[in-house]
Design an enzyme around this catalytic site. Structure first.
Site, PDB file in Angstrom:
ATOM      1  N   ASN A 131       0.804  -1.451  -0.316  1.00 13.00           N
ATOM      2  CA  ASN A 131       0.039  -0.107  -0.495  1.00 13.00           C
ATOM      3  C   ASN A 131       0.785   1.375  -0.026  1.00 13.00           C
ATOM      4  OD1 ASN A 131      -2.790   1.045  -0.025  1.00 13.00           O
ATOM      5  ND2 ASN A 131      -1.978   1.861   1.634  1.00 13.00           N
ATOM      6  N   VAL A 140      -5.440   4.803  -7.293  1.00 12.70           N
ATOM      7  CA  VAL A 140      -5.602   3.048  -6.962  1.00 12.70           C
ATOM      8  C   VAL A 140      -5.468   4.200  -5.469  1.00 12.70           C
ATOM      9  CG1 VAL A 140      -3.926   1.671  -6.716  1.00 12.70           C
ATOM     10  CG2 VAL A 140      -3.829   2.546  -8.885  1.00 12.70           C
ATOM     11  N   PRO A 141      -6.912   4.079  -4.960  1.00 10.84           N
ATOM     12  CA  PRO A 141      -7.081   4.467  -3.649  1.00 10.84           C
ATOM     13  C   PRO A 141      -6.554   3.724  -2.511  1.00 10.84           C
ATOM     14  CG  PRO A 141      -9.354   3.404  -4.410  1.00 10.84           C
ATOM     15  CD  PRO A 141      -7.611   3.154  -5.223  1.00 10.84           C
ATOM     16  N   CYS A 142      -5.248   4.120  -1.435  1.00 13.93           N
ATOM     17  CA  CYS A 142      -4.840   3.463  -0.735  1.00 13.93           C
ATOM     18  C   CYS A 142      -5.251   4.348   0.146  1.00 13.93           C
ATOM     19  CB  CYS A 142      -3.161   3.574  -1.083  1.00 13.93           C
ATOM     20  SG  CYS A 142      -2.456   5.265  -1.787  1.00 13.93           S
ATOM     21  N   HIS A 143      -5.778   5.179   0.336  1.00 16.17           N
ATOM     22  CA  HIS A 143      -6.388   6.372   1.278  1.00 16.17           C
ATOM     23  C   HIS A 143      -7.439   6.363   2.187  1.00 16.17           C
ATOM     24  CE1 HIS A 143      -8.115   8.088  -2.593  1.00 16.17           C
ATOM     25  NE2 HIS A 143      -9.010   7.640  -1.885  1.00 16.17           N
TER      26      HIS A 143
END
Length: 182
Positions: A131, A140-143
């Site tokens: 991540n 690429v929504p690592c949040h």
């Protein structure tokens, strides 16, 4: 022995409500990286790790990248799905990054739940490392990954941006510190 030519990538700057984003695209206009101007050094490291030798030149990202991003910040959260990405990475990292794109806007998931989702429930730390190595934030929504206790945990662009992104996606100004992990 032939030496490999450095890959030519284009760098664009994109104003957002939470700072200037750096967009890196390849010759086909595919998004290879999205990071923040104040984290440009990290962006360089991630690009070299992914692509080896690169030639980074100024150039506008195509509308196929800029328009969905503008739409996202204007409230069209699903528009990010239209952006083609090229992340590189190991097969494990790619599995994590692919799973990240399945988390719906406004939802969060814990690292443990993400590890289970990719079929590696004991790989929580490895999921966290993958991540953190994600070269394409927001798209690429690592949040959307949070701690098991629902707390906001590290985000490469800073916790203030993570909080803003989660608030934006949920349509609220409430801190997501207490949101339950999925």
């Amino acid at each position: 022995m032939t030496s490999r030519q450095p890959e030519s990538l284009s760098l664009d700057r994109f104003a957002t409500p939470i700072g200037t984003a750096l967009l890196v695209t390849d010759s086909a206009g595919i998004l290879c990286a999205l990071d923040w101007e104040d984290y440009a050094a990290r962006l360089g490291r991630l690009l070299r790790r992914t692509f080896g030798a690169i030639e980074l030149r100024e150039g506008a990202a195509p509308d196929s990248v800029r328009q969905p991003l503008a739409g996202y910040f204007a409230g069209d959260l699903a528009g990010l799905n239209a952006i083609a990405t090229r992340t590189g990475g190991t097969p494990f990292q790619c599995a994590v990054w692919s799973a990240l794109r399945t988390i719906e806007p406004g939802r969060t998931i814990s690292y443990g739940a993400l590890a289970a989702r990719i079929g590696a429930p004991a790989a929580v730390r490895a999921v966290g490392l993958a991540n953190g190595a994600n070269p394409i934030g927001i798209v690429v929504p690592c949040h959307r990954v949070i701690g098991a206790d629902g707390s906001l945990t590290g985000y490469g662009g800073g916790l203030h941006r993570k909080r803003w992104l989660l608030d934006h996606e949920s349509g609220s100004a409430i801190s997501h510190r207490n949101s339950a992990p999925v």
